[in-house]
Design an enzyme around this catalytic site. Structure first.
Site, PDB file in Angstrom:
ATOM      1  N   GLU A 154       0.900  -1.311   0.224  1.00  0.00           N
ATOM      2  CA  GLU A 154      -0.052   0.097  -0.065  1.00  0.00           C
ATOM      3  C   GLU A 154       0.888   1.396  -0.211  1.00  0.00           C
ATOM      4  O   GLU A 154       2.187   1.119   0.301  1.00  0.00           O
ATOM      5  CB  GLU A 154      -1.073   0.061   1.150  1.00  0.00           C
ATOM      6  CG  GLU A 154      -0.149  -0.022   2.446  1.00  0.00           C
ATOM      7  CD  GLU A 154      -1.119   0.562   3.785  1.00  0.00           C
ATOM      8  OE1 GLU A 154      -1.313   1.593   3.377  1.00  0.00           O
ATOM      9  OE2 GLU A 154      -1.025  -0.237   4.775  1.00  0.00           O
TER      10      GLU A 154
ATOM     11  N   LYS B 138      -3.261  -2.529  15.950  1.00  0.00           N
ATOM     12  CA  LYS B 138      -2.574  -1.720  16.817  1.00  0.00           C
ATOM     13  C   LYS B 138      -3.472  -1.496  18.081  1.00  0.00           C
ATOM     14  O   LYS B 138      -4.556  -1.227  17.909  1.00  0.00           O
ATOM     15  CB  LYS B 138      -2.127  -0.561  16.362  1.00  0.00           C
ATOM     16  CG  LYS B 138      -1.196   0.024  16.487  1.00  0.00           C
ATOM     17  CD  LYS B 138      -0.626   1.537  16.065  1.00  0.00           C
ATOM     18  CE  LYS B 138       0.358   1.377  14.688  1.00  0.00           C
ATOM     19  NZ  LYS B 138      -0.216   1.071  13.515  1.00  0.00           N
TER      20      LYS B 138
HETATM   21  N1  PSU Z   1      -1.992   1.247  10.622  1.00  0.00           N
HETATM   22  C1  PSU Z   1      -0.499   1.460  10.605  1.00  0.00           C
HETATM   23  N2  PSU Z   1       0.065   1.965   9.645  1.00  0.00           N
HETATM   24  C2  PSU Z   1      -0.864   2.773   8.570  1.00  0.00           C
HETATM   25  C3  PSU Z   1      -2.307   2.550   8.705  1.00  0.00           C
HETATM   26  C4  PSU Z   1      -2.685   1.644   9.537  1.00  0.00           C
HETATM   27  O1  PSU Z   1       0.220   0.930  11.382  1.00  0.00           O
HETATM   28  O2  PSU Z   1      -0.100   3.420   7.644  1.00  0.00           O
HETATM   29  C5  PSU Z   1      -3.006   3.080   7.602  1.00  0.00           C
HETATM   30  C6  PSU Z   1      -3.397   1.967   6.649  1.00  0.00           C
HETATM   31  O3  PSU Z   1      -3.146   2.428   5.196  1.00  0.00           O
HETATM   32  C7  PSU Z   1      -4.867   1.468   6.996  1.00  0.00           C
HETATM   33  C8  PSU Z   1      -5.316   3.092   7.268  1.00  0.00           C
HETATM   34  O4  PSU Z   1      -5.638   1.102   5.912  1.00  0.00           O
HETATM   35  O5  PSU Z   1      -4.309   3.558   7.858  1.00  0.00           O
HETATM   36  C9  PSU Z   1      -6.475   2.953   8.211  1.00  0.00           C
HETATM   37  O6  PSU Z   1      -6.979   4.324   8.269  1.00  0.00           O
HETATM   38  P1  PSU Z   1      -8.465   4.689   8.948  1.00  0.00           P
HETATM   39  O7  PSU Z   1      -8.225   4.226  10.307  1.00  0.00           O
HETATM   40  O8  PSU Z   1      -8.816   5.807   8.874  1.00  0.00           O
HETATM   41  O9  PSU Z   1      -9.337   3.654   8.489  1.00  0.00           O
END
Ligand code: PSU
Ligand code: MN
Length: 301
Positions: free
Chosen positions: A21, A155
């Site tokens: 990604e 996390k």
């Molecule tokens: N968790 C991480 N690093 C990240 C992300 C999540 O440890 O970079 C990123 C990923 O791209 C994930 C996104 O899909 O954050 C999720 O964002 P949200 O919580 O806004 O859905």
């Protein structure tokens, strides 16, 4: 979509490909470590015998397999939009640059014919979601799109228990790699049990193959514990996470800004220690993802 010729050839000829990604590059880590990490992840995938395909959107065009220069640009450029499922058609129409989250990367990987996708962490059910409804689009994507995601577990900025419940409701198999406990990203374990402990890449490939053969649409989530040497002390990291969440609430940060804010705040609060752990766990996931992709190609024949 623009599919890199090497990636295109691999997909056509049943060679192993691993998707990556770009939100993690543009919004998940600071420059220049983000770029160094993204390039190193690609290298580890190659060393383990698979072909990497970093995914993002440039001027409205989805790119499946960025060049090193494009990765560098994603690391540096300001104003790249964090792109999940809902953002995809808009970013394409408006010819914008989009950094794809887990959900958008799964969609594009699936369209290109890529089964395996390596990242660090997924989005999940945020703490307090009972009130805020803040549940990452990643979870619904896992419930519907046929891509296997290798991560280091959700996390602790999230509510791990609610995240697991949501995944169960959506029918997503959650496989812990050589562990009976759910890995929690910065730490090898959490206090949550998992139902399935998988022992090797061939076992992952077999489960994915059966899910596809039986038309059980949706993703598979593999949670690979961070290597022992880099696993952080849970008391320490969870305290820093709590501080970061307090600060976020004080500042009134909401919606898609939450995860990027928390990630960078935690790096600041730990003097960069969380970033080092983050990089190591992704490299570890890259090796496992490549091996699983290879086993899957063998099974698919
Ligand atoms: N968790 C991480 N690093 C990240 C992300 C999540 O440890 O970079 C990123 C990923 O791209 C994930 C996104 O899909 O954050 C999720 O964002 P949200 O919580 O806004 O859905
Ligand atoms: Mn959210």
């Amino acid at each position: 979509m623009k599919i890199n010729p090497e990636v295109f050839d691999a997909i056509k000829n049943n060679k192993p490909v691993v998707a990556l990604e770009s939100t993690i590059i543009s919004h998940g880590m600071p420059y220049p470590k983000n770029v160094a990490c993204a390039l190193e992840v690609e290298k580890v995938i190659r060393e383990n015998g698979a072909i990497p395909a970093t995914i993002g959107i440039i001027n409205g065009e989805p790119i499946i397999g960025m060049t090193n220069d494009e990765i560098e640009e994603f690391g540096k450029r300001k104003g790249i939009i964090k792109c999940s499922r809902r953002d995809l058609p808009i970013i394409i129409s408006e010819k914008e640059w989009g950094a794809t989250t887990v959900s958008a990367t799964m969609i594009l990987a699936n369209l290109a014919g890529i089964e395996f996708f390596v990242t660090g962490g997924i989005g999940g059910v945020h703490r307090g979601a009972q009130e805020t409804f803040d549940i990452s689009a990643d979870l619904d994507e896992l419930g519907r799109t046929n891509v296997t995601v290798i991560c280091a577990g959700p996390k602790a900025i999230l509510d791990l228990n609610l995240t697991m419940e949501y995944l169960e409701t959506k029918g997503v198999p959650v496989l812990a790699y050589n562990s009976d406990k759910l890995p929690a990203f910065f730490t090898r374990t959490s206090d949550l049990n998992v139902d399935y402990n998988v022992k090797n890449p061939a076992e992952i490939a077999s489960i994915v193959k059966n899910k596809r053969d039986y038309k059980l649409d949706g993703g598979v989530l593999v949670c690979n514990p961070i290597p022992e040497d880099y696993s952080m002390d849970p008391n320490y990291i969870n305290k820093e996470i709590d501080k970061a969440i307090d600060e976020m609430n004080k500042l009134g940060i909401k919606g898609k800004e939450e995860t990027p804010f928390l990630l960078s705040k935690i790096v600041e609060l730990t003097n960069g220690k969380s970033l080092e752990a983050n990089i190591k766990l992704i490299l570890n996931n890259a090796a496992l993802g490549a091996k699983a992709a290879i086993e899957y190609c063998k099974l698919r024949g």
